[in-house]
Scaffold this motif. Structure first.
Motif, PDB file in Angstrom:
ATOM      1  N   ARG A 154       0.705   5.851   3.197  1.00 23.22           N
ATOM      2  CA  ARG A 154       0.577   5.529   4.628  1.00 23.22           C
ATOM      3  C   ARG A 154       0.064   6.703   5.448  1.00 23.22           C
ATOM      4  O   ARG A 154      -0.742   6.533   6.364  1.00 23.22           O
ATOM      5  N   TYR A 161       3.356  -1.137   4.013  1.00 24.76           N
ATOM      6  CA  TYR A 161       3.340   0.186   3.396  1.00 24.76           C
ATOM      7  C   TYR A 161       4.612   0.387   2.590  1.00 24.76           C
ATOM      8  O   TYR A 161       5.714   0.114   3.078  1.00 24.76           O
ATOM      9  N   GLY A 184      -5.066   5.814   2.663  1.00 24.89           N
ATOM     10  CA  GLY A 184      -3.984   4.850   2.862  1.00 24.89           C
ATOM     11  C   GLY A 184      -3.926   4.337   4.292  1.00 24.89           C
ATOM     12  O   GLY A 184      -3.759   3.131   4.531  1.00 24.89           O
ATOM     13  N   ILE A 205       0.835  -1.199   0.000  1.00 29.28           N
ATOM     14  CA  ILE A 205       0.000   0.000   0.000  1.00 29.28           C
ATOM     15  C   ILE A 205       0.871   1.252   0.000  1.00 29.28           C
ATOM     16  O   ILE A 205       1.803   1.374   0.802  1.00 29.28           O
TER      17      ILE A 205
END
Length: 296
Positions: A19, A40, A24, A16
């Motif tokens: 962050r 992340y 996110g 992902i």
């Protein structure tokens, strides 16, 4: 693309980006609650080598991009920071899509639906929303221009799932990015029906879209529209009975903002067909936002 799901949560491994952002940060919490392994990304989107390093170390099954420049406190920032906006929103997003394509990875990209405005073919109040295949017609802000540019280019990447988010709302009314929190703090607001995205309902759906390996462009909003005044009336009913507000016109608003704002309705039929349980915008507002915040 729309291949079979990668299977159980234990076989999933999500990478992902974003962050520190609202979406996110929420994605990580959702992965935790679903028992999905996630990491992340530490690389910068515009730095290809750092992205490749992330992919090599994490070895994800799917990549989610919630990083991007929206401007603080709002999109007016992008008008005076055009290179920075291009670097992240265009160069960075394309670089991430490209390295994911090289690895055969689906990229779920949180984009924007603020690339349209009501027009003669989609008049305000008509119920005729813009569809996924429609060409963006709003160029009033530099932010929206960059988002329309990158959406057009991403059409060439069959591994990308583009989610057109609009005026995001969540049950966290303390979050300054929350559309409800924003307009509740404004001295004056316009009153125009718009498509909007209830994150509490739609972000879990976006994880499911990853699991289903869905790609292409999706209007990522709850079906229907809701106006500023309708939202603030609900806010007064559920949260603060003493709340008051004042309206002003688009012409009056234009005098106090740098970039124009997009107002539109997006057709959510495609998303509703894939996820029949999806609630209309007003139903979702009550269930996911106002009921949890109801003052007794």
């Amino acid at each position: 693309m729309g291949a079979d799901s990668n299977g159980s949560s234990s076989s999933l491994n999500f990478l992902i980006y974003g962050r520190t952002g609202w979406i996110g940060g929420t994605l990580g919490k959702l992965c935790e609650s679903q028992g999905i392994s996630y990491t992340y990304g530490s690389g910068r989107l515009e730095d290809r080598r750092s992205l490749i390093s992330d992919l090599d170390s994490v070895k994800p099954t799917h990549v989610f991009n919630a990083a991007g420049v929206t401007g603080r406190p709002n999109v007016d920032w992008c008008e005076s920071h055009k290179v920075e906006t291009i670097r992240t929103n265009v160069v960075g997003t394309l670089t991430l899509a490209d390295v994911c394509k090289e690895r055969g990875l689906v990229l779920i990209n949180y984009a924007t639906g603020c690339i349209f405005e009501y027009d003669s073919g989609h008049p305000l109040g008509s119920g005729l929303g813009f569809k996924e295949e429609d060409t963006p017609n709003f160029t009033g802000s530099y932010y929206s221009k960059t988002k329309a540019m990158v959406e057009e280019l991403l059409k060439n990447y069959e591994n990308v799932c583009t989610l057109r988010v609009r005026m995001p709302i969540s049950s966290d009314l303390s979050n300054p990015r929350n559309f409800i929190t924003k307009i509740a703090r404004y001295e004056k607001v316009v009153d125009i029906p718009n498509s909007m995205t209830i994150l509490d309902e739609l972000l879990p759906i976006s994880l499911e879209m990853g699991k289903r390996n869905l790609t292409g462009i999706w209007n990522f909003t709850n079906p229907g529209v809701v106006s500023h005044n309708e939202i603030l009336e609900m806010y007064r009913e559920f949260v603060d009975p003493s709340f008051t507000w004042k309206n002003f016109t688009l012409e009056e608003q234009a005098k106090v903002i740098v970039a124009q704002r997009s107002n539109n309705e997006l057709d959510a039929t495609k998303l509703k067909t894939e996820f029949p349980e999806l609630l209309s915008i007003k139903e979702s507002l009550v269930k996911f936002v106002f009921e949890p915040n109801k003052k007794t």
